[in-house]
Design a protein around this motif. Sequence first.
Motif, PDB file in Angstrom:
ATOM      1  N   MET A 102       0.835  -1.196   0.000  1.00  0.00           N
ATOM      2  CA  MET A 102       0.000   0.000   0.000  1.00  0.00           C
ATOM      3  C   MET A 102       0.871   1.249   0.000  1.00  0.00           C
ATOM      4  O   MET A 102       1.805   1.355   0.799  1.00  0.00           O
ATOM      5  CB  MET A 102      -0.898   0.017   1.243  1.00  0.00           C
ATOM      6  N   SER A 103       0.576   2.193  -0.852  1.00  0.00           N
ATOM      7  CA  SER A 103       1.413   3.382  -0.960  1.00  0.00           C
ATOM      8  C   SER A 103       1.383   4.202   0.324  1.00  0.00           C
ATOM      9  O   SER A 103       2.390   4.808   0.702  1.00  0.00           O
ATOM     10  CB  SER A 103       0.958   4.239  -2.137  1.00  0.00           C
ATOM     11  N   VAL A 104       0.238   4.235   1.009  1.00  0.00           N
ATOM     12  CA  VAL A 104       0.152   4.993   2.264  1.00  0.00           C
ATOM     13  C   VAL A 104       1.130   4.433   3.287  1.00  0.00           C
ATOM     14  O   VAL A 104       1.853   5.186   3.946  1.00  0.00           O
ATOM     15  CB  VAL A 104      -1.287   4.962   2.821  1.00  0.00           C
ATOM     16  N   LEU A 105       1.177   3.127   3.418  1.00  0.00           N
ATOM     17  CA  LEU A 105       2.098   2.512   4.374  1.00  0.00           C
ATOM     18  C   LEU A 105       3.544   2.723   3.944  1.00  0.00           C
ATOM     19  O   LEU A 105       4.422   2.934   4.793  1.00  0.00           O
ATOM     20  CB  LEU A 105       1.793   1.025   4.527  1.00  0.00           C
ATOM     21  N   ASN A 106       3.794   2.671   2.649  1.00  0.00           N
ATOM     22  CA  ASN A 106       5.147   2.941   2.156  1.00  0.00           C
ATOM     23  C   ASN A 106       5.568   4.370   2.484  1.00  0.00           C
ATOM     24  O   ASN A 106       6.728   4.628   2.823  1.00  0.00           O
ATOM     25  CB  ASN A 106       5.214   2.720   0.647  1.00  0.00           C
ATOM     26  N   ASP A 107       4.631   5.304   2.394  1.00  0.00           N
ATOM     27  CA  ASP A 107       4.929   6.701   2.719  1.00  0.00           C
ATOM     28  C   ASP A 107       5.271   6.868   4.199  1.00  0.00           C
ATOM     29  O   ASP A 107       6.085   7.729   4.563  1.00  0.00           O
ATOM     30  CB  ASP A 107       3.734   7.592   2.381  1.00  0.00           C
ATOM     31  N   LEU A 108       4.641   6.064   5.045  1.00  0.00           N
ATOM     32  CA  LEU A 108       4.850   6.191   6.491  1.00  0.00           C
ATOM     33  C   LEU A 108       6.044   5.398   7.003  1.00  0.00           C
ATOM     34  O   LEU A 108       6.654   5.787   8.015  1.00  0.00           O
ATOM     35  CB  LEU A 108       3.599   5.724   7.241  1.00  0.00           C
ATOM     36  N   LYS A 109       6.377   4.312   6.343  1.00  0.00           N
ATOM     37  CA  LYS A 109       7.398   3.398   6.865  1.00  0.00           C
ATOM     38  C   LYS A 109       8.745   4.089   7.025  1.00  0.00           C
ATOM     39  O   LYS A 109       9.251   4.730   6.106  1.00  0.00           O
ATOM     40  CB  LYS A 109       7.541   2.185   5.954  1.00  0.00           C
ATOM     41  N   GLY A 110       9.308   3.952   8.218  1.00  0.00           N
ATOM     42  CA  GLY A 110      10.600   4.549   8.505  1.00  0.00           C
ATOM     43  C   GLY A 110      10.526   6.028   8.816  1.00  0.00           C
ATOM     44  O   GLY A 110      11.566   6.688   8.931  1.00  0.00           O
ATOM     45  N   GLY A 111       9.323   6.559   8.983  1.00  0.00           N
ATOM     46  CA  GLY A 111       9.170   7.977   9.270  1.00  0.00           C
ATOM     47  C   GLY A 111       8.421   8.212  10.563  1.00  0.00           C
ATOM     48  O   GLY A 111       8.298   7.308  11.397  1.00  0.00           O
ATOM     49  N   PHE A 112       7.919   9.433  10.728  1.00  0.00           N
ATOM     50  CA  PHE A 112       7.151   9.721  11.932  1.00  0.00           C
ATOM     51  C   PHE A 112       5.885  10.489  11.594  1.00  0.00           C
ATOM     52  O   PHE A 112       5.814  11.199  10.590  1.00  0.00           O
ATOM     53  CB  PHE A 112       7.997  10.470  12.973  1.00  0.00           C
ATOM     54  N   VAL A 113       4.895  10.301  12.436  1.00  0.00           N
ATOM     55  CA  VAL A 113       3.616  10.985  12.326  1.00  0.00           C
ATOM     56  C   VAL A 113       3.540  12.052  13.402  1.00  0.00           C
ATOM     57  O   VAL A 113       3.834  11.780  14.575  1.00  0.00           O
ATOM     58  CB  VAL A 113       2.452   9.987  12.503  1.00  0.00           C
ATOM     59  N   ALA A 114       3.175  13.250  13.029  1.00  0.00           N
ATOM     60  CA  ALA A 114       2.960  14.324  14.002  1.00  0.00           C
ATOM     61  C   ALA A 114       1.483  14.350  14.371  1.00  0.00           C
ATOM     62  O   ALA A 114       0.621  14.492  13.504  1.00  0.00           O
ATOM     63  CB  ALA A 114       3.380  15.672  13.423  1.00  0.00           C
ATOM     64  N   SER A 115       1.216  14.185  15.647  1.00  0.00           N
ATOM     65  CA  SER A 115      -0.162  14.227  16.129  1.00  0.00           C
ATOM     66  C   SER A 115      -0.523  15.673  16.442  1.00  0.00           C
ATOM     67  O   SER A 115      -0.046  16.253  17.411  1.00  0.00           O
ATOM     68  CB  SER A 115      -0.310  13.352  17.377  1.00  0.00           C
TER      69      SER A 115
ATOM     70  N   LEU B 129      13.995   8.853  21.867  1.00  0.00           N
ATOM     71  CA  LEU B 129      12.997   7.818  22.138  1.00  0.00           C
ATOM     72  C   LEU B 129      12.348   7.350  20.839  1.00  0.00           C
ATOM     73  O   LEU B 129      12.069   6.159  20.666  1.00  0.00           O
ATOM     74  CB  LEU B 129      11.931   8.354  23.095  1.00  0.00           C
ATOM     75  N   ALA B 130      12.123   8.273  19.916  1.00  0.00           N
ATOM     76  CA  ALA B 130      11.579   7.904  18.611  1.00  0.00           C
ATOM     77  C   ALA B 130      12.559   7.011  17.855  1.00  0.00           C
ATOM     78  O   ALA B 130      12.163   6.030  17.212  1.00  0.00           O
ATOM     79  CB  ALA B 130      11.249   9.151  17.806  1.00  0.00           C
ATOM     80  N   ARG B 131      13.826   7.343  17.954  1.00  0.00           N
ATOM     81  CA  ARG B 131      14.861   6.507  17.321  1.00  0.00           C
ATOM     82  C   ARG B 131      14.853   5.112  17.931  1.00  0.00           C
ATOM     83  O   ARG B 131      14.928   4.095  17.215  1.00  0.00           O
ATOM     84  CB  ARG B 131      16.230   7.161  17.499  1.00  0.00           C
ATOM     85  N   GLN B 132      14.723   5.032  19.253  1.00  0.00           N
ATOM     86  CA  GLN B 132      14.693   3.738  19.930  1.00  0.00           C
ATOM     87  C   GLN B 132      13.492   2.903  19.493  1.00  0.00           C
ATOM     88  O   GLN B 132      13.570   1.675  19.406  1.00  0.00           O
ATOM     89  CB  GLN B 132      14.669   3.935  21.442  1.00  0.00           C
ATOM     90  N   ALA B 133      12.388   3.568  19.219  1.00  0.00           N
ATOM     91  CA  ALA B 133      11.201   2.842  18.772  1.00  0.00           C
ATOM     92  C   ALA B 133      11.457   2.136  17.449  1.00  0.00           C
ATOM     93  O   ALA B 133      11.052   0.988  17.255  1.00  0.00           O
ATOM     94  CB  ALA B 133      10.026   3.795  18.645  1.00  0.00           C
ATOM     95  N   ILE B 134      12.112   2.828  16.526  1.00  0.00           N
ATOM     96  CA  ILE B 134      12.442   2.209  15.236  1.00  0.00           C
ATOM     97  C   ILE B 134      13.386   1.033  15.452  1.00  0.00           C
ATOM     98  O   ILE B 134      13.206  -0.043  14.862  1.00  0.00           O
ATOM     99  CB  ILE B 134      13.064   3.243  14.284  1.00  0.00           C
ATOM    100  N   LEU B 135      14.372   1.203  16.318  1.00  0.00           N
ATOM    101  CA  LEU B 135      15.306   0.112  16.602  1.00  0.00           C
ATOM    102  C   LEU B 135      14.602  -1.062  17.268  1.00  0.00           C
ATOM    103  O   LEU B 135      15.009  -2.218  17.108  1.00  0.00           O
ATOM    104  CB  LEU B 135      16.440   0.617  17.500  1.00  0.00           C
TER     105      LEU B 135
END
Length: 225
Positions: free
Chosen positions: A1-14, A188-194
């Motif tokens: 899915m392109s949406v998931l590809n756009d998000l993968k490895g990135g971050f979402v701002a709430s 902490l965001a970096r740790q989440a990816i790891l």
Amino acid sequence: MSVLNDLKGGFVASCQPVTGGPMDHTDIIVAMACAAVDGGASGLRVEGVENVRAVRAKVAVPIIGIVKRDLPDAPVRITPYVADAKALVEAGADIVAYDGTSRPIPDSRKAIIRAILNGGRIAMADCSTETDAKTALDDGATIIGTTLSGYTTETETESEAPDLALVTAFSRLSGFVMAEGRYNAPDLARQAILAGADCVTVGSAITRIEHIAAWFSAAVNSGAR
């Protein structure tokens, strides 16, 4: 899915200001969203149908839409009704998040997921445990978030640290893993990816000025004492 590809490895701002606070206006939420995208956000999490509609008109990145409700007879808050899910789809959300815990909810979770999928959107379950995530995936959700870990009776904690262990547990399942909840510093965001997250959602540290100011105020006051 392109949406998931756009998000993968990135971050979402709430982009969810304090309810009733001075930033709680649609035009300010749109400005927050645009600034977050300019700063590198891969996606946005936005509360409220009209806010989603307004942000959708200004950005091209994926939007996770939610509706928060304070219900008198149920502990859940996030997209508790099928009608909420349908309204978010109509407003332009690419992903609709709902409460994916086992707590009582007015409309069934399967019906909410069905409304999301019938609208051609992706369902995201805001979970608190690994069991929640497994159930959500079985029911048809694609994204499993650690959003509610620490915020249910079963998982309540005084820790201010994010639940990285749950991120790792989720990474062993078949879904797209969204780390969310108490990621208030870049490391902490970096740790989440790891730890195995596909993407990380960051809220207060970016968009809630009251919270950020309170952190600094407490630190400075402590130093002054």
